[in-house]
Structure formats: structure tokens, C-alpha cells
Write a protein that holds these residues in place. Structure first.
Motif, mmCIF file in Angstrom:
data_model
loop_
_atom_site.group_PDB
_atom_site.id
_atom_site.type_symbol
_atom_site.label_atom_id
_atom_site.label_comp_id
_atom_site.label_asym_id
_atom_site.label_seq_id
_atom_site.Cartn_x
_atom_site.Cartn_y
_atom_site.Cartn_z
ATOM 1 N N LEU A 20 0.878 -1.372 -0.030
ATOM 2 C CA LEU A 20 0.052 0.000 -0.051
ATOM 3 C C LEU A 20 0.804 1.161 -0.105
ATOM 4 O O LEU A 20 1.543 1.508 0.947
ATOM 5 N N PHE A 22 0.905 4.938 0.525
ATOM 6 C CA PHE A 22 0.242 6.114 0.980
ATOM 7 C C PHE A 22 0.409 7.181 0.150
ATOM 8 O O PHE A 22 -0.468 8.097 0.039
ATOM 9 N N SER A 23 1.502 7.543 -0.555
ATOM 10 C CA SER A 23 1.940 8.708 -1.471
ATOM 11 C C SER A 23 0.805 8.720 -2.533
ATOM 12 O O SER A 23 0.425 9.628 -3.091
ATOM 13 N N ASP A 24 0.324 7.258 -3.061
ATOM 14 C CA ASP A 24 -0.804 7.435 -4.078
ATOM 15 C C ASP A 24 -2.078 8.041 -3.531
ATOM 16 O O ASP A 24 -3.047 8.347 -4.599
ATOM 17 N N LEU A 25 -2.141 8.152 -2.327
ATOM 18 C CA LEU A 25 -3.482 8.877 -1.653
ATOM 19 C C LEU A 25 -3.551 10.370 -1.759
ATOM 20 O O LEU A 25 -4.244 10.832 -1.535
ATOM 21 N N PHE A 31 -6.067 11.106 5.267
ATOM 22 C CA PHE A 31 -6.892 10.255 4.677
ATOM 23 C C PHE A 31 -7.778 9.416 5.647
ATOM 24 O O PHE A 31 -7.437 9.185 6.571
ATOM 25 N N ILE A 33 -9.520 5.584 6.396
ATOM 26 C CA ILE A 33 -9.382 4.079 6.161
ATOM 27 C C ILE A 33 -10.903 3.801 6.617
ATOM 28 O O ILE A 33 -11.115 3.552 7.822
#
Length: 81
Positions: A20, A22-25, A31, A33
Motif C-alpha cells: 500500500l 500511502f503517497s498514492d492517496l 486520508f 481508512i
């Protein structure tokens, strides 16, 4: 601390390696969950806690229960944050 990437192998319901990023978020700094019961939210928190402290979150599960029942015996269990 800002988590950048979480990699789990044979951890919880994940038989293989899952990553996963997190930088893609996004770069917003926050963010959420969320998901249905059984979606794996607690598994993510357990993996983060296990990577940081060698223990899972909460008191109902132990470190001896984190290995996936679905993983092949040759697959190593680990978490990297």
C-alpha cells in the motif's frame, strides 16, 4: 511520522505480498481508512503497529495470530513500513 509505504507478506488475510503506497492517496495530509466489516481495516492498523512495535493493536489478538492461514508454508511472514 508520515507513512509512505506499507508492505505485508503472509499477514492477516493476505497470502502473498501486498503493498500500500500511502503517497498514492495524495498530498492532502489526511486520508480515511473505511470499509465494510471484514474489509481489512484492522489488518492495516495491526500491520503498522507490528512494523513499528512488534505488537498488534488491541488486546484481543496476539502476535502469534498474524500469519495468514492462506499462505503457502514457503512464504515468509513480514511487514515493512
Amino acid at each position: 511520522m508520515k507513512p509512505i509505504q506499507l508492505t505485508m507478506s503472509a499477514f492477516g488475510p493476505f497470502a502473498g505480498e501486498q503493498t500500500l503506497r500511502f503517497s498514492d492517496l495524495g498530498d492532502h495530509g489526511l486520508f480515511l481508512i473505511s470499509g465494510d466489516t471484514g474489509a481489512g481495516k484492522t489488518t492495516l492498523f495491526d500491520a503498522i503497529c507490528f512494523a513499528l512495535f512488534g505488537k498488534v493493536s488491541g488486546s484481543t489478538r496476539g502476535e502469534d495470530t498474524v500469519r495468514s492461514d492462506f499462505a503457502a508454508p514457503s512464504v515468509q511472514t513480514y511487514v515493512a513500513l
